[in-house]
Design a protein around this motif. Structure first.
Motif, PDB file in Angstrom:
ATOM      1  N   PHE A  36       0.049   5.057   0.221  1.00  0.00           N
ATOM      2  CA  PHE A  36       1.232   4.328   0.642  1.00  0.00           C
ATOM      3  C   PHE A  36       2.433   5.262   0.515  1.00  0.00           C
ATOM      4  O   PHE A  36       2.346   6.347  -0.055  1.00  0.00           O
ATOM      5  N   ASP A  37       3.566   4.834   1.036  1.00  0.00           N
ATOM      6  CA  ASP A  37       4.774   5.655   1.022  1.00  0.00           C
ATOM      7  C   ASP A  37       5.447   5.557  -0.346  1.00  0.00           C
ATOM      8  O   ASP A  37       5.915   4.487  -0.744  1.00  0.00           O
ATOM      9  N   LYS A  38       5.475   6.666  -1.043  1.00  0.00           N
ATOM     10  CA  LYS A  38       6.050   6.699  -2.386  1.00  0.00           C
ATOM     11  C   LYS A  38       7.552   6.981  -2.379  1.00  0.00           C
ATOM     12  O   LYS A  38       8.204   6.823  -3.399  1.00  0.00           O
ATOM     13  N   SER A  39       8.084   7.368  -1.226  1.00  0.00           N
ATOM     14  CA  SER A  39       9.468   7.842  -1.173  1.00  0.00           C
ATOM     15  C   SER A  39      10.485   6.792  -1.621  1.00  0.00           C
ATOM     16  O   SER A  39      11.461   7.117  -2.298  1.00  0.00           O
ATOM     17  N   GLU A  40      10.260   5.524  -1.273  1.00  0.00           N
ATOM     18  CA  GLU A  40      11.206   4.466  -1.674  1.00  0.00           C
ATOM     19  C   GLU A  40      11.290   4.369  -3.198  1.00  0.00           C
ATOM     20  O   GLU A  40      12.385   4.299  -3.766  1.00  0.00           O
ATOM     21  N   ALA A  41      10.142   4.373  -3.851  1.00  0.00           N
ATOM     22  CA  ALA A  41      10.127   4.259  -5.309  1.00  0.00           C
ATOM     23  C   ALA A  41      10.747   5.484  -5.968  1.00  0.00           C
ATOM     24  O   ALA A  41      11.522   5.350  -6.923  1.00  0.00           O
ATOM     25  N   ILE A  42      10.433   6.652  -5.463  1.00  0.00           N
ATOM     26  CA  ILE A  42      10.977   7.882  -6.042  1.00  0.00           C
ATOM     27  C   ILE A  42      12.496   7.880  -5.942  1.00  0.00           C
ATOM     28  O   ILE A  42      13.198   8.212  -6.913  1.00  0.00           O
ATOM     29  N   GLU A  43      13.002   7.470  -4.792  1.00  0.00           N
ATOM     30  CA  GLU A  43      14.457   7.404  -4.605  1.00  0.00           C
ATOM     31  C   GLU A  43      15.070   6.309  -5.481  1.00  0.00           C
ATOM     32  O   GLU A  43      16.084   6.516  -6.135  1.00  0.00           O
ATOM     33  N   LEU A  44      14.444   5.156  -5.506  1.00  0.00           N
ATOM     34  CA  LEU A  44      14.951   4.024  -6.286  1.00  0.00           C
ATOM     35  C   LEU A  44      15.024   4.356  -7.778  1.00  0.00           C
ATOM     36  O   LEU A  44      16.019   4.054  -8.447  1.00  0.00           O
ATOM     37  N   PHE A  45      13.980   4.979  -8.300  1.00  0.00           N
ATOM     38  CA  PHE A  45      13.915   5.292  -9.723  1.00  0.00           C
ATOM     39  C   PHE A  45      14.597   6.612 -10.080  1.00  0.00           C
ATOM     40  O   PHE A  45      14.717   6.938 -11.262  1.00  0.00           O
ATOM     41  N   VAL A  99       4.323  -0.535  -5.200  1.00  0.00           N
ATOM     42  CA  VAL A  99       2.983  -0.307  -4.660  1.00  0.00           C
ATOM     43  C   VAL A  99       2.697  -1.520  -3.763  1.00  0.00           C
ATOM     44  O   VAL A  99       1.994  -2.455  -4.161  1.00  0.00           O
ATOM     45  N   GLN A 100       3.296  -1.512  -2.584  1.00  0.00           N
ATOM     46  CA  GLN A 100       3.317  -2.681  -1.719  1.00  0.00           C
ATOM     47  C   GLN A 100       1.925  -3.211  -1.333  1.00  0.00           C
ATOM     48  O   GLN A 100       1.715  -4.422  -1.355  1.00  0.00           O
ATOM     49  N   PRO A 101       0.974  -2.342  -0.977  1.00  0.00           N
ATOM     50  CA  PRO A 101      -0.349  -2.890  -0.634  1.00  0.00           C
ATOM     51  C   PRO A 101      -0.957  -3.694  -1.789  1.00  0.00           C
ATOM     52  O   PRO A 101      -1.466  -4.794  -1.579  1.00  0.00           O
ATOM     53  N   ALA A 102      -0.883  -3.176  -2.996  1.00  0.00           N
ATOM     54  CA  ALA A 102      -1.439  -3.876  -4.152  1.00  0.00           C
ATOM     55  C   ALA A 102      -0.670  -5.169  -4.424  1.00  0.00           C
ATOM     56  O   ALA A 102      -1.261  -6.179  -4.807  1.00  0.00           O
ATOM     57  N   PHE A 103       0.633  -5.138  -4.209  1.00  0.00           N
ATOM     58  CA  PHE A 103       1.443  -6.346  -4.362  1.00  0.00           C
ATOM     59  C   PHE A 103       0.963  -7.432  -3.399  1.00  0.00           C
ATOM     60  O   PHE A 103       0.762  -8.579  -3.795  1.00  0.00           O
ATOM     61  N   GLU A 104       0.752  -7.062  -2.133  1.00  0.00           N
ATOM     62  CA  GLU A 104       0.315  -8.037  -1.127  1.00  0.00           C
ATOM     63  C   GLU A 104      -1.082  -8.576  -1.434  1.00  0.00           C
ATOM     64  O   GLU A 104      -1.333  -9.772  -1.308  1.00  0.00           O
ATOM     65  N   TYR A 105      -2.002  -7.687  -1.830  1.00  0.00           N
ATOM     66  CA  TYR A 105      -3.356  -8.141  -2.186  1.00  0.00           C
ATOM     67  C   TYR A 105      -3.295  -9.102  -3.370  1.00  0.00           C
ATOM     68  O   TYR A 105      -3.970 -10.135  -3.388  1.00  0.00           O
ATOM     69  N   SER A 106      -2.487  -8.752  -4.361  1.00  0.00           N
ATOM     70  CA  SER A 106      -2.365  -9.595  -5.554  1.00  0.00           C
ATOM     71  C   SER A 106      -1.781 -10.957  -5.209  1.00  0.00           C
ATOM     72  O   SER A 106      -2.198 -11.981  -5.766  1.00  0.00           O
ATOM     73  N   LYS A 107      -0.823 -10.966  -4.306  1.00  0.00           N
ATOM     74  CA  LYS A 107      -0.222 -12.228  -3.876  1.00  0.00           C
ATOM     75  C   LYS A 107      -1.279 -13.125  -3.225  1.00  0.00           C
ATOM     76  O   LYS A 107      -1.350 -14.326  -3.510  1.00  0.00           O
ATOM     77  N   SER A 108      -2.124 -12.534  -2.380  1.00  0.00           N
ATOM     78  CA  SER A 108      -3.206 -13.302  -1.750  1.00  0.00           C
ATOM     79  C   SER A 108      -4.180 -13.842  -2.796  1.00  0.00           C
ATOM     80  O   SER A 108      -4.573 -15.011  -2.745  1.00  0.00           O
ATOM     81  N   ILE A 109      -4.551 -12.981  -3.728  1.00  0.00           N
ATOM     82  CA  ILE A 109      -5.488 -13.390  -4.790  1.00  0.00           C
ATOM     83  C   ILE A 109      -4.881 -14.527  -5.607  1.00  0.00           C
ATOM     84  O   ILE A 109      -5.555 -15.519  -5.902  1.00  0.00           O
TER      85      ILE A 109
END
Length: 106
Positions: free
Chosen positions: A2-11, A64-74
């Motif tokens: 996944f794209d890590k750039s948003e998190a790296i910039e945010l943090f 970690v958006q993909p894992a967030f979305e999977y977790s939301k479904s679960i």
């Protein structure tokens, strides 16, 4: 991956620092996935819901958006006590985490 750039910039951290955070996240999430799976199989939906909610939160916080979305479904499937669908999406989450571990060389 996944794209890590948003998190790296945010943090305001380096990619290496973010990767270290992800390594800890992967280790913790692997343990949590196993616990969630056991709880679903045992029809302990309360425990499964609590743990998957935590995984969803950590995934979202780390971007970690993909894992967030999977977790939301679960989480939604557990609330509906839809064990088969929850286990199916848990398997997808497990595969994503395994791929992330491979990308991080762990």
């Amino acid at each position: 991956m996944f794209d890590k750039s948003e998190a790296i910039e945010l943090f305001c951290i380096t990619e290496q620092e973010y990767d270290e955070m992800l390594r800890e996240y992967v280790a913790q999430t692997r343990t949590e996935i196993a616990t969630i799976e056991r709880a679903i199989v045992q029809k302990d939906f309360k425990t499964a819901a609590e743990i998957v909610h935590s995984v969803k939160g950590i995934s979202g916080n780390l971007r970690v958006q993909p894992a967030f979305e999977y977790s939301k479904s679960i989480e939604n499937e557990i609330k509906s006590e839809a064990s088969a669908f929850a286990l199916k999406h848990l398997c997808i989450l497990k595969d994503f985490i395994a791929g992330l571990a491979t990308d991080l060389s762990i």
